[in-house]
Enzyme design. Sequence first.
Site, short mmCIF file in Angstrom:
data_model
loop_
_atom_site.label_atom_id
_atom_site.label_comp_id
_atom_site.label_asym_id
_atom_site.label_seq_id
_atom_site.Cartn_x
_atom_site.Cartn_y
_atom_site.Cartn_z
N TRP A 183 0.88 -1.23 -0.22
CA TRP A 183 -0.01 -0.30 0.18
C TRP A 183 0.83 1.65 0.01
O TRP A 183 1.52 1.23 0.70
CB TRP A 183 -0.76 0.04 1.15
N LYS A 226 -7.38 2.96 -2.67
CA LYS A 226 -7.45 3.80 -1.48
C LYS A 226 -8.33 5.17 -2.18
O LYS A 226 -8.32 5.33 -3.50
CB LYS A 226 -6.21 5.13 -0.47
N ASP A 257 -9.73 -3.47 0.79
CA ASP A 257 -9.95 -2.33 3.02
C ASP A 257 -11.44 -1.74 2.56
O ASP A 257 -11.74 -0.91 1.87
CB ASP A 257 -8.50 -1.50 2.74
N HIS A 260 -11.55 1.91 2.12
CA HIS A 260 -10.99 2.47 1.53
C HIS A 260 -11.95 3.49 -0.28
O HIS A 260 -11.59 3.04 -1.17
CB HIS A 260 -9.93 2.33 0.36
N HIS A 284 -8.53 -6.01 4.38
CA HIS A 284 -8.38 -5.25 5.67
C HIS A 284 -9.82 -5.01 6.89
O HIS A 284 -10.79 -4.33 5.24
CB HIS A 284 -8.13 -3.92 4.88
N ASP A 292 -12.30 9.16 8.43
CA ASP A 292 -11.22 8.50 8.79
C ASP A 292 -11.59 6.78 8.10
O ASP A 292 -12.56 6.35 8.07
CB ASP A 292 -11.39 7.75 9.91
N ASP A 294 -10.02 4.01 8.97
CA ASP A 294 -9.57 2.49 9.97
C ASP A 294 -9.80 2.75 11.48
O ASP A 294 -9.40 1.76 12.74
CB ASP A 294 -7.11 3.34 9.71
C1 RNT Z 1 -3.84 2.74 5.24
C2 RNT Z 1 -3.95 1.40 4.75
C3 RNT Z 1 -3.22 -0.02 4.36
C4 RNT Z 1 -2.26 0.77 6.12
C5 RNT Z 1 -1.73 0.00 6.83
C6 RNT Z 1 -0.35 0.12 8.03
O1 RNT Z 1 -4.78 3.24 4.47
O2 RNT Z 1 -5.01 0.84 5.06
O3 RNT Z 1 -3.32 -0.58 4.64
O4 RNT Z 1 -3.18 1.69 7.30
O5 RNT Z 1 -0.44 -0.45 6.26
ZN ZN Z 2 -5.77 -1.15 4.96
#
Ligand code: RNT
Ligand code: ZN
Length: 417
Positions: A183, A226, A257, A260, A284, A292, A294
């Site tokens: 990434w 992303k 993810d 994303h 992910h 955000d 995450d």
């Molecule tokens: C970032 C990505 C990536 C990171 C990790 C720490 O937006 O999701 O996967 O969270 O590499």
């Molecule tokens: Zn990620």
Amino acid sequence: MNSNYNDAKEQYAALGVDTDRAIECLKKIPVSMHCWQGDDVGGFEHAGASLEGGGIQVTGNYPGKARTMDELRSDIEKTLSLTPGTYRLNVHANYADFSSTGFADRDALEPVHFESWVQWSKEHKVPLDFNSTLFSHPKASGLTLTSKDKGIRDFWIEHVKRCRKIGEYMGKEQGSACIHNIWIADGMKDLTVDRQGYRVILASSLDDILSLKISKDYLKDSVESKVFGIGTESYVAGSHEFYMGYAVKNQTLLTVDMGHFHPTENVADKLSSVLMFVPEIFLHLSRGVRWDSDHVTLFNDELRAMAEEMVRTGKLDKIHIGTDYFDGSINRIGAWVIGQRATQKSLLKALLQPNKKILEYEDSGNYFARLALIEADKTLPFGEVWNRYCQECNVPSDLEIIDEIMSYEKNVTSKRS
Ligand code: RNT
Ligand code: ZN
């Protein structure tokens, strides 16, 4: 307790669902837990290392963050002792262990720097996955693999090549392929003119990286897109279309993810399409909240939909489950545990759905009955089956983890200054 479970078991059985079988099945599904929740993605390259650079952000300053490799490993072990299931551990390159070698920069990393992780992995029977780290570095203040500066670009190409060798080493040692995730944060805050140019460079950097041939028995490469990041609001080179195309063309894995994509996009709906054209997926699991991507995963509609699709595609062997969330504003081990347990819960809930019957209704065009059964499933005694699963895995119940985590805070993490 047991009579409650038996009652639940009967209710599920009436719909053709075998709860014992669901529990046994879930015990064998590995989840690759990310290592970076314990220290806010800081890593240990130098004292006080922290997440830096654009595209990714962690907020909060809750006391007790892991400051050393040993502290992080102890926190990981605590987390795993509080969550049911089978685990892998997803390690980032900035968690290299330099204690026996001295510092090496990102373009000089070697398997030896991850020997102690491999040893930990063997001791705990937790296989490893791996990530190149193309952020938190003086050479990552803007563009990395997309840089027009050959020196910068070559530095990062070398880094990723070395990370692939490290992943190969992990795969060989553990007897199961290591998933290596790429990434990059590369992008622009504002109006970008050469949107195409950076993508052409990215493709050629990736081609160079992948020209180093490594057996898929040891290493599986995956690329992660992303939609936007902090500081890259207007343009991200590694978009979904870019990596979807790249993964299809080169038959790499695609990392999906959950944080994303556009907030109203149904990320779960991607699995069945993507799996038609790329060999395998790496997930992910995460929770996007406004800007955000995450937040700690919860047992919510999105995560359940994701798990339902994993089960319904029948391709759990092609879907590698990983987690990716970090919160520095609350007890970090607590955050870790909640997200892992939510992942397990979603999978169990999905494995307990009366899919055969729902599908029969769908195939016969009875869409009212399909909807009615999906609604009815929501109030079946799932909690009893979940408690049983936790008991069989020898981990505490949802309520018991609160005291467990508070006592670990009192005895361990609160003593870290
Ligand atoms: C970032 C990505 C990536 C990171 C990790 C720490 O937006 O999701 O996967 O969270 O590499
Ligand atoms: Zn990620």
